[in-house]
Design an enzyme around this catalytic site. Structure first.
Site, mmCIF file in Angstrom:
data_model
loop_
_atom_site.group_PDB
_atom_site.id
_atom_site.type_symbol
_atom_site.label_atom_id
_atom_site.label_comp_id
_atom_site.label_asym_id
_atom_site.label_seq_id
_atom_site.Cartn_x
_atom_site.Cartn_y
_atom_site.Cartn_z
ATOM 1 C CG HIS A 31 -2.080 0.903 1.131
ATOM 2 N ND1 HIS A 31 -2.031 2.252 1.361
ATOM 3 C CD2 HIS A 31 -3.342 0.636 0.739
ATOM 4 C CE1 HIS A 31 -3.225 2.766 1.153
ATOM 5 N NE2 HIS A 31 -4.039 1.821 0.773
ATOM 6 C CG ASP A 81 -8.384 -4.416 -2.967
ATOM 7 O OD1 ASP A 81 -7.626 -3.484 -3.297
ATOM 8 O OD2 ASP A 81 -9.618 -4.294 -2.928
HETATM 9 C C1 SDX Z 1 -6.252 -0.077 -2.953
HETATM 10 O O1 SDX Z 1 -4.447 4.416 -2.043
HETATM 11 C C2 SDX Z 1 -5.395 3.822 -1.446
HETATM 12 O O2 SDX Z 1 -5.813 4.248 -0.389
HETATM 13 C C3 SDX Z 1 -5.966 2.626 -2.176
HETATM 14 C C4 SDX Z 1 -6.968 1.782 -1.419
HETATM 15 C C5 SDX Z 1 -8.250 2.537 -1.145
HETATM 16 O O3 SDX Z 1 -8.933 2.200 -0.179
HETATM 17 O O4 SDX Z 1 -8.610 3.407 -1.984
HETATM 18 O O5 SDX Z 1 -6.414 1.357 -0.191
HETATM 19 C C6 SDX Z 1 -7.384 0.549 -2.222
HETATM 20 O O6 SDX Z 1 -6.030 0.248 -4.092
HETATM 21 C C7 SDX Z 1 -5.364 -1.061 -2.236
HETATM 22 C C8 SDX Z 1 -4.155 -1.550 -3.119
HETATM 23 C C9 SDX Z 1 -4.655 -2.668 -4.048
HETATM 24 N N1 SDX Z 1 -3.595 -3.039 -5.011
HETATM 25 C C10 SDX Z 1 -2.938 -4.195 -4.928
HETATM 26 O O7 SDX Z 1 -3.098 -5.022 -4.031
HETATM 27 C C11 SDX Z 1 -1.972 -4.455 -6.088
HETATM 28 C C12 SDX Z 1 -0.634 -4.957 -5.542
HETATM 29 N N2 SDX Z 1 0.026 -3.894 -4.788
HETATM 30 C C13 SDX Z 1 1.004 -3.093 -5.515
HETATM 31 O O8 SDX Z 1 0.765 -2.906 -6.869
HETATM 32 C C14 SDX Z 1 1.456 -1.860 -4.723
HETATM 33 O O9 SDX Z 1 1.752 -2.283 -3.454
HETATM 34 C C15 SDX Z 1 0.529 -0.645 -4.635
HETATM 35 C C16 SDX Z 1 0.037 -0.222 -5.962
HETATM 36 C C17 SDX Z 1 -0.644 -0.934 -3.747
HETATM 37 C C18 SDX Z 1 1.347 0.485 -4.004
HETATM 38 O O10 SDX Z 1 2.310 0.838 -4.925
HETATM 39 P P1 SDX Z 1 3.485 1.895 -4.583
HETATM 40 O O11 SDX Z 1 3.180 2.657 -3.356
HETATM 41 O O12 SDX Z 1 3.771 2.659 -5.836
HETATM 42 O O13 SDX Z 1 4.680 0.952 -4.212
HETATM 43 P P2 SDX Z 1 5.738 0.422 -5.253
HETATM 44 O O14 SDX Z 1 5.044 -0.190 -6.419
HETATM 45 O O15 SDX Z 1 6.717 1.516 -5.518
HETATM 46 O O16 SDX Z 1 6.430 -0.763 -4.430
HETATM 47 C C19 SDX Z 1 7.511 -0.502 -3.542
HETATM 48 C C20 SDX Z 1 8.329 -1.791 -3.591
HETATM 49 C C21 SDX Z 1 8.770 -2.182 -5.008
HETATM 50 O O17 SDX Z 1 9.935 -2.960 -4.896
HETATM 51 P P3 SDX Z 1 11.405 -2.218 -5.122
HETATM 52 O O18 SDX Z 1 11.329 -1.551 -6.487
HETATM 53 O O19 SDX Z 1 11.533 -1.227 -3.991
HETATM 54 O O20 SDX Z 1 12.404 -3.350 -5.068
HETATM 55 O O21 SDX Z 1 7.520 -2.895 -3.124
HETATM 56 C C22 SDX Z 1 7.340 -3.824 -4.200
HETATM 57 C C23 SDX Z 1 7.653 -3.094 -5.478
HETATM 58 O O22 SDX Z 1 8.101 -4.002 -6.488
HETATM 59 N N3 SDX Z 1 5.925 -4.233 -4.146
HETATM 60 C C24 SDX Z 1 5.477 -5.477 -4.317
HETATM 61 C C25 SDX Z 1 4.089 -5.396 -4.134
HETATM 62 N N4 SDX Z 1 3.744 -4.133 -3.869
HETATM 63 C C26 SDX Z 1 4.873 -3.414 -3.882
HETATM 64 N N5 SDX Z 1 6.118 -6.632 -4.586
HETATM 65 C C27 SDX Z 1 5.337 -7.735 -4.701
HETATM 66 N N6 SDX Z 1 3.998 -7.745 -4.541
HETATM 67 C C28 SDX Z 1 3.337 -6.597 -4.253
HETATM 68 N N7 SDX Z 1 2.027 -6.605 -4.086
#
Ligand code: SDX
Length: 423
Positions: free
Chosen positions: A301, A358
């Site tokens: 998140h 989720d």
């Molecule tokens: C919702 O914003 C809100 O409030 C949203 C929400 C709401 O109520 O409205 O809470 C609802 O959208 C919840 C999120 C649902 N999405 C997912 O579950 C999809 C999977 N999660 C990721 O795509 C990600 O964690 C996000 C999109 C939720 C957050 O993305 P960020 O803040 O841009 O974080 P990032 O992608 O920059 O990740 C930071 C690191 C990265 O690794 P490095 O480059 O530092 O090595 O964490 C890793 C990412 O690769 N990472 C994950 C991951 N999420 C982040 N690695 C594996 N699996 C994951 N799910």
């Protein structure tokens, strides 16, 4: 400390500090460009506040979520969804008289115009319900065109009342069953379940366990400050576009796999793991492999760097509901194992990757008999009051200006046109 100092080209610029009611700090850069010709650069707005707001408070480090100051845990235990809608819109919990009037208004406006039914004949059988919902909500603006901005309070009631009807109709259309009209003697959740699952030929009784699970899901999704879809609703509304089309834009943003579309992908991921012999370690390793492009859906998140409080409540509720309904869902067991292993894994711990809202919601939707393609529609139903409250707050802001970010241009510098024959 009431100001920050910025030194640019030897000049010191004092920038005021804004402090919120929970002591959050922000540097006010509204005078930065006019005085220095510099802008800030923050491409996904991870460090940028777009507004000040009284609606929802999140503390990502401590896993806190409050609507108008009320902790989500207390609202989840004690409130109805209609009370939460009222709270988000008007800032206070309703008394009995206010509640009864509001609930009556919502019930009275649940029907959609008969001409809108023809829309559903036009969609293909396999149309994704989010595409149907976004387009039919946008179309509401064509049924109330004359005073579309004049009747903001009435249109708020209309959209809150009608979206659950549009959602249920989209579902009925997708399974080829006749549309079921709303019943004015039913509560919000009961009316929706009735429109979703009743069939003309049979008596339909609402299972109170299902209605209770739906109440909880809707409350937990109701608002979440400046997330992607809410920021979209504010952005579109800031141009003075009407409420219906602003909400339709929010539905579009929510559909994305990284946002509200994740709940559908969590179940698809859990199904894939189950069909792969419940080999969840393989998928945890895949998620850690940069080249795999695989993410553990439902994890991580932008704001929560601790447990998403909603995920905690949903995890408990999934367990209780499945026990109550006598359902043994292998996907729940996989989800719990996945969580256990991931939360011990250095890759996830180092990145503060915890289950988000989720991760468990889909397990509950499944238990309610809601198909996977409808999961994000359910998210939209819950989030609707939050979108509207944020839209209203943006419109009533002191100086409601159109949202228009700047950019740093990195394209070609000036060059003269070359006629086709010379290229
Ligand atoms: C919702 O914003 C809100 O409030 C949203 C929400 C709401 O109520 O409205 O809470 C609802 O959208 C919840 C999120 C649902 N999405 C997912 O579950 C999809 C999977 N999660 C990721 O795509 C990600 O964690 C996000 C999109 C939720 C957050 O993305 P960020 O803040 O841009 O974080 P990032 O992608 O920059 O990740 C930071 C690191 C990265 O690794 P490095 O480059 O530092 O090595 O964490 C890793 C990412 O690769 N990472 C994950 C991951 N999420 C982040 N690695 C594996 N699996 C994951 N799910």
């Amino acid at each position: 400390m009431d100001k920050a100092q910025l030194i640019i080209d030897g000049k010191t610029l004092d920038l005021p500090i804004i402090t919120g009611s929970e002591n959050e700090k922000g540097i006010d850069v509204t005078q930065l460009r006019p005085t220095t010709n510099f802008i800030t650069y923050d491409p996904s707005y991870g460090n940028t506040g777009s507004c000040i707001s009284d609606i929802t408070y999140i503390n990502g480090e401590e896993g806190i979520l409050r609507y108008r100051g009320y902790p989500i845990e207390q609202l989840a235990d004690n409130s109805s969804f209609v009370e939460v809608i009222y709270l988000l819109l008007y800032g206070e919990l309703p008394n009995k008289e206010e509640y009864d009037q509001f609930n009556k208004d919502l019930t009275y406006h649940t029907l959609i115009h008969e001409d809108m039914k023809r829309f559903f004949d036009g969609y293909p059988m396999n149309a994704h319900p989010m595409g149907v919902l976004a387009s039919t909500v946008a179309a509401l603006s064509t049924f109330y065109p004359a005073r579309v901005d004049g009747d903001i309070e009435l249109n708020i009631i209309r959209i809150l009342a009608k979206v659950k009807t549009l959602a249920a109709f989209a579902y009925k259309k997708s399974i080829g069953q006749p549309l079921i009209y709303p019943k004015n003697d039913l509560g919000y959740e009961e009316n929706f379940l009735h429109m979703m699952f009743a069939v003309p030929s049979e008596e339909f009784t609402i299972d109170p366990v299902m209605a209770e699970a739906l109440r909880l899901l809707l409350i937990l999704h109701a608002d979440h400050e400046q997330n992607c879809s809410t920021s979209t609703v504010r952005m579109v509304g800031s141009s003075r576009a009407n409420l219906f089309i602003s909400i339709a834009a929010g539905i579009g943003a929510l559909w994305g796999a990284l946002h509200g579309g994740a709940n559908q992908r969590v179940i698809e991921m859990l199904r894939m793991i189950h069909s792969d012999g419940d080999n969840y370690q393989k998928y945890i390793d895949l998620a850690k492999d940069k080249n795999s492009n695989f993410k553990l859906m439902g994890f991580g998140h932008r704001v929560y760097k601790n447990f998403d409080p909603r995920a905690k409540i949903l995890k408990r509720s999934a367990d209780t509901l499945l026990n109550k309904m006598g359902i043994n869902d292998p996907l729940l067991n996989i989800a719990q194992e996945l969580e256990k292993v991931a939360l011990k894994d250095e890759f996830f711990v180092a990145r503060n990757l915890y289950p988000n809202v989720d991760f468990y919601s889909g397990i509950i939707y499944r238990a309610l008999g809601i198909p996977t393609k409808m999961f994000t529609v359910m998210f939209a139903l819950g989030r609707l009051p939050g979108w509207i409250a944020q839209w209203k707050e943006m419109r009533n802001a002191e100086v409601p200006r159109i949202y228009r970010p700047r950019q740093i241009y990195t394209g070609a510098t000036k060059r003269d046109f070359i006629p086709m024959k010379k290229r």
